[in-house]
Motif scaffolding. Structure first.
Motif, PDB file in Angstrom:
ATOM      1  N   LEU A  24     -15.325   5.361  -7.962  1.00 16.40           N
ATOM      2  CA  LEU A  24     -15.516   6.066  -6.694  1.00 16.40           C
ATOM      3  C   LEU A  24     -15.347   5.126  -5.501  1.00 16.40           C
ATOM      4  O   LEU A  24     -14.828   5.518  -4.461  1.00 16.40           O
ATOM      5  N   LYS A  25     -15.772   3.895  -5.657  1.00 14.99           N
ATOM      6  CA  LYS A  25     -15.582   2.910  -4.589  1.00 14.99           C
ATOM      7  C   LYS A  25     -14.089   2.669  -4.350  1.00 14.99           C
ATOM      8  O   LYS A  25     -13.617   2.642  -3.222  1.00 14.99           O
ATOM      9  N   ASP A  26     -13.335   2.525  -5.448  1.00 12.38           N
ATOM     10  CA  ASP A  26     -11.889   2.289  -5.347  1.00 12.38           C
ATOM     11  C   ASP A  26     -11.118   3.510  -4.847  1.00 12.38           C
ATOM     12  O   ASP A  26     -10.030   3.381  -4.286  1.00 12.38           O
ATOM     13  N   LEU A  27     -11.691   4.689  -5.053  1.00  9.93           N
ATOM     14  CA  LEU A  27     -11.017   5.930  -4.671  1.00  9.93           C
ATOM     15  C   LEU A  27     -10.666   5.949  -3.185  1.00  9.93           C
ATOM     16  O   LEU A  27      -9.571   6.364  -2.799  1.00  9.93           O
ATOM     17  N   ASN A  28     -11.572   5.481  -2.356  1.00  9.91           N
ATOM     18  CA  ASN A  28     -11.335   5.504  -0.911  1.00  9.91           C
ATOM     19  C   ASN A  28     -10.276   4.500  -0.467  1.00  9.91           C
ATOM     20  O   ASN A  28      -9.593   4.726   0.523  1.00  9.91           O
ATOM     21  N   THR A  29     -10.149   3.411  -1.189  1.00 14.92           N
ATOM     22  CA  THR A  29      -9.139   2.421  -0.800  1.00 14.92           C
ATOM     23  C   THR A  29      -7.782   2.707  -1.439  1.00 14.92           C
ATOM     24  O   THR A  29      -6.758   2.542  -0.800  1.00 14.92           O
TER      25      THR A  29
END
Length: 96
Positions: A24-29
């Protein structure tokens, strides 16, 4: 949204559960959606909030265009002059 990478963006639900926080953290980037599978079949798609907002607003815009085209085709339209008269009657004459 970025291009979908089949080799990286399709995950079994167990792997998603195990790595949910970092995914989920990587999803935004990364701006790439994630397809979650269960028993080898897709059961859900996770997208960033920004991409979700874009898709919702795009669909609203396209729906409004379709509605306007349908009204035009059905001759359900009002001339500029008639519209101005209606506004003047409802809200008073507008003067600059």
């Amino acid at each position: 949204m970025k291009d979908f990478q089949v080799s990286e963006d399709i995950l079994p639900i167990a792997k998603f559960k195990t790595n949910a926080s970092s995914l989920l953290k990587d999803l935004n980037t990364s701006r790439r959606s994630i397809v979650i599978t269960q028993h080898g079949k897709p059961v859900g798609v996770v997208i960033s909030p920004k991409d979700y907002d874009f898709l919702v607003n795009r669909n609203k815009f396209l729906d409004a265009i379709s509605e306007g085209l349908k009204d035009s085709n059905d001759k359900n339209i009002v001339s500029d002059e008639d519209f101005k008269k209606k506004l003047d009657a409802e809200f008073g004459k507008f003067e600059i």
